[in-house]
Design a protein around this motif. Sequence first.
Motif, PDB file in Angstrom:
ATOM      1  N   MET B   1       0.545  -1.275   0.249  1.00 13.67           N
ATOM      2  CA  MET B   1       0.174  -0.185   0.071  1.00 13.67           C
ATOM      3  C   MET B   1       0.984   1.304   0.061  1.00 13.67           C
ATOM      4  N   ILE B   2       0.526   2.378  -1.231  1.00 11.35           N
ATOM      5  CA  ILE B   2       1.460   3.013  -1.183  1.00 11.35           C
ATOM      6  C   ILE B   2       0.536   4.450  -0.263  1.00 11.35           C
ATOM      7  N   ARG B   3       1.259   5.185   0.940  1.00 10.87           N
ATOM      8  CA  ARG B   3       0.999   5.935   1.499  1.00 10.87           C
ATOM      9  C   ARG B   3       1.209   7.158   1.348  1.00 10.87           C
ATOM     10  N   VAL B   4       0.291   7.756   1.804  1.00 10.93           N
ATOM     11  CA  VAL B   4       0.478   9.710   0.919  1.00 10.93           C
ATOM     12  C   VAL B   4       0.214  10.610   2.430  1.00 10.93           C
ATOM     13  N   VAL B   5       0.446  11.963   1.967  1.00 12.22           N
ATOM     14  CA  VAL B   5       0.098  12.734   2.781  1.00 12.22           C
ATOM     15  C   VAL B   5      -0.131  14.352   1.871  1.00 12.22           C
ATOM     16  N   ILE B   6      -1.193  14.585   2.156  1.00 10.42           N
ATOM     17  CA  ILE B   6      -1.612  15.548   1.154  1.00 10.42           C
ATOM     18  C   ILE B   6      -1.215  16.799   1.810  1.00 10.42           C
ATOM     19  N   VAL B   7      -0.707  17.295   1.211  1.00 10.88           N
ATOM     20  CA  VAL B   7      -0.623  19.546   2.048  1.00 10.88           C
ATOM     21  C   VAL B   7      -1.584  20.221   0.693  1.00 10.88           C
ATOM     22  N   ASP B   8      -2.647  20.793   1.047  1.00 13.55           N
ATOM     23  CA  ASP B   8      -3.308  21.732   0.135  1.00 13.55           C
ATOM     24  C   ASP B   8      -4.470  22.542   1.389  1.00 13.55           C
ATOM     25  N   ASP B   9      -4.670  23.308   1.475  1.00 13.96           N
ATOM     26  CA  ASP B   9      -5.204  24.520   1.868  1.00 13.96           C
ATOM     27  C   ASP B   9      -6.658  24.268   2.120  1.00 13.96           C
ATOM     28  N   SER B  10      -7.413  24.115   0.656  1.00 13.69           N
ATOM     29  CA  SER B  10      -8.999  23.675   0.511  1.00 13.69           C
ATOM     30  C   SER B  10      -9.637  22.123   1.316  1.00 13.69           C
ATOM     31  N   SER B  11      -9.914  22.366   1.401  1.00 15.81           N
ATOM     32  CA  SER B  11     -10.393  21.113   2.564  1.00 15.81           C
ATOM     33  C   SER B  11     -11.545  20.496   1.084  1.00 15.81           C
ATOM     34  N   LEU B  12     -12.130  20.697   0.099  1.00 22.02           N
ATOM     35  CA  LEU B  12     -12.784  20.328  -0.830  1.00 22.02           C
ATOM     36  C   LEU B  12     -11.663  19.497  -1.822  1.00 22.02           C
ATOM     37  N   SER B  13     -10.579  20.534  -2.070  1.00 12.88           N
ATOM     38  CA  SER B  13      -8.970  20.003  -3.081  1.00 12.88           C
ATOM     39  C   SER B  13      -8.812  18.153  -2.139  1.00 12.88           C
ATOM     40  N   ARG B  14      -8.580  18.689  -0.787  1.00 17.62           N
ATOM     41  CA  ARG B  14      -8.435  17.710  -0.099  1.00 17.62           C
ATOM     42  C   ARG B  14      -9.109  15.880  -0.395  1.00 17.62           C
ATOM     43  N   MET B  15     -10.617  16.353  -0.571  1.00 13.52           N
ATOM     44  CA  MET B  15     -11.640  14.907  -0.094  1.00 13.52           C
ATOM     45  C   MET B  15     -11.722  14.619  -1.851  1.00 13.52           C
ATOM     46  N   ILE B  16     -11.392  15.754  -2.663  1.00 10.67           N
ATOM     47  CA  ILE B  16     -11.068  15.344  -3.874  1.00 10.67           C
ATOM     48  C   ILE B  16     -10.113  14.256  -4.583  1.00 10.67           C
ATOM     49  N   LEU B  17      -8.931  15.226  -3.700  1.00 12.33           N
ATOM     50  CA  LEU B  17      -8.109  13.864  -3.970  1.00 12.33           C
ATOM     51  C   LEU B  17      -7.446  12.893  -3.920  1.00 12.33           C
ATOM     52  N   THR B  18      -8.620  12.807  -2.380  1.00 13.54           N
ATOM     53  CA  THR B  18      -8.530  11.572  -1.029  1.00 13.54           C
ATOM     54  C   THR B  18      -9.268  10.907  -2.725  1.00 13.54           C
ATOM     55  N   LYS B  19     -10.217  10.789  -2.422  1.00 12.43           N
ATOM     56  CA  LYS B  19     -11.105   9.978  -3.815  1.00 12.43           C
ATOM     57  C   LYS B  19     -10.087   9.375  -5.029  1.00 12.43           C
ATOM     58  N   ILE B  20      -9.793  10.590  -6.047  1.00 13.02           N
ATOM     59  CA  ILE B  20      -9.183  10.071  -6.380  1.00 13.02           C
ATOM     60  C   ILE B  20      -7.899   9.715  -6.717  1.00 13.02           C
ATOM     61  N   LEU B  21      -7.052   9.681  -5.554  1.00  9.96           N
ATOM     62  CA  LEU B  21      -5.747   8.812  -4.770  1.00  9.96           C
ATOM     63  C   LEU B  21      -6.234   7.521  -4.630  1.00  9.96           C
ATOM     64  N   GLU B  22      -7.334   7.361  -4.111  1.00 11.18           N
ATOM     65  CA  GLU B  22      -7.494   5.753  -2.935  1.00 11.18           C
ATOM     66  C   GLU B  22      -8.486   5.277  -4.209  1.00 11.18           C
ATOM     67  N   ALA B  23      -8.852   5.373  -5.215  1.00 16.27           N
ATOM     68  CA  ALA B  23      -9.980   4.591  -6.209  1.00 16.27           C
ATOM     69  C   ALA B  23      -9.145   3.558  -6.929  1.00 16.27           C
ATOM     70  N   ASP B  24      -8.668   2.799  -6.965  1.00  9.23           N
ATOM     71  CA  ASP B  24      -7.591   1.710  -7.122  1.00  9.23           C
ATOM     72  C   ASP B  24      -7.393   0.452  -5.861  1.00  9.23           C
ATOM     73  N   GLY B  25      -6.897   1.561  -4.688  1.00 12.12           N
ATOM     74  CA  GLY B  25      -7.293   0.304  -3.760  1.00 12.12           C
ATOM     75  C   GLY B  25      -5.537   0.228  -3.024  1.00 12.12           C
ATOM     76  N   ASP B  26      -4.982   0.742  -4.173  1.00 10.52           N
ATOM     77  CA  ASP B  26      -3.159   0.475  -3.300  1.00 10.52           C
ATOM     78  C   ASP B  26      -3.261   1.652  -3.084  1.00 10.52           C
ATOM     79  N   ILE B  27      -3.434   3.277  -3.078  1.00 11.96           N
ATOM     80  CA  ILE B  27      -3.298   3.713  -2.940  1.00 11.96           C
ATOM     81  C   ILE B  27      -3.769   4.767  -1.192  1.00 11.96           C
TER      82      ILE B  27
END
Lengths: 93, 366
Positions: B1-27
């Motif tokens: 599993m690849i572990r990621v930290v997101i640095v972004d001041d927009s909470s919405l951007s963080r939510m969207i990025l999380t959804k996109i990154l985790e879509a395949d299950g390996d991140i």
Amino acid sequence: MELRETFRAPFLQMAWQRHSRITELVDRGEVAELRSAASELHCLSGEASMLAYEDVAEVARVAEKAARESDHGRLVGLVADLRAAIQAVENGG
Amino acid sequence: MIRVVIVDDSSLSRMILTKILEADGDIKVVGEAVNGFEAVPKIQEHKPDLVTMDIDMPGPNGLETIQRVMHSCPVPILVVTGERLGPESDIGFRAIQLGALDFMAKPSIGDTPSMTRLRRQVRTLAGVPVFLHTDERDDQGSTRTPPLPEAPPFSLVAIASGTGGPKAVATILQALPDDFGAPIVIVQQMPEKFGPAFAKYLQGLTPLRITMVEPMPKDCVPGDVLMSGSDDAHVYFPRRGVVVGMHAEPYAMHRPSATVMMRSIAETYGPDAVGVILSGSGDDGLEGLAAMRAAGALTLAESPSSAAIAELPAAALKSGAASRALPAQMIANCLISAMTAMNRKTTAPPSSAALLEYSQNDDVGR
């Protein structure tokens, strides 16, 4: 576009909050306030772009430029356009 | 599993990025920082394989935050920004110079390839070895004076560079003097729209003339740095001293292809050229570099231990296409010292053999 539906409600909530802050800042009209408005517009543009709300993204981008250039007169009109663009998203457009 | 930290001041951007990154299950997104102040403690707490970094944030912006992170808890950083990246903006390259591995625009959910590209890039860069950025390290090797052997001349330097390579390209060009006696030609794998911004960024670092390879044949003279300019043409040398952007089918899915460029150099310059492979993934340039070596040219690879992405230079060494590994700064030193030897002796240019001897005398890249 299933993802877009997932984020539609949080986007609208955030967009209206930002729009309200932007309106206040633009009404005050000082350079520092316009700089803060530019940051809000930048965020809004980015969020709209990620969710493919292109009209909101584009108006916010143009308004950000006007805010950075302290073009108050133009900015007032663009903030009104932005309201209409967000409203269109709310109405399902 | 690849572990990621997101640095972004927009909470919405963080939510969207999380959804996109985790879509395949390996991140997995294991942490979030809302600004540059939070980034370092969050990274220290979660020890992620990769950090995605926004640029425009209140407080320390993304560039300042990259600097802080790379000076205190280095980690692979992928800049994911809403900034307009394109011909006029060199912000991505400035981020790379500060230690980020790569940059891209924030993906859009209306653009499936952009989401796929983000996940692919995270997989490529996660866990890549990165190093503490200190003044000592940055200065390392910059003042070395290598031994100056004798040998036949080289008249051209060809560089293939992939992901993570822009920083090495910048390091090399920054070190070369304005009277460097051979033209340099570079194929940098990156989206075409970033090419002019990269050229502009490099021009700010070097007195050499940065120009783009064009569809019309162009003389290739000392003082020129020629960059691949368009993704619908290969960089091609129809004869010695002349370069052209040649419209042709992609080679092994690459256009421009470093292999196409280097093969044409092997045919037209024979042993009178130096081939260099820098950081990158995949295999573009390997066959071309092997052709240059077979033609008698000196072939170098960036040291896998210092390259941002080691896959390509490591493959060049393993396959024997590259005869030697050196860090980017030492590649520049190697080229300079050979040029200096040439200028001191005769009007003949320095040589591949001289460079080879120098590189063999140096053990930094082993």
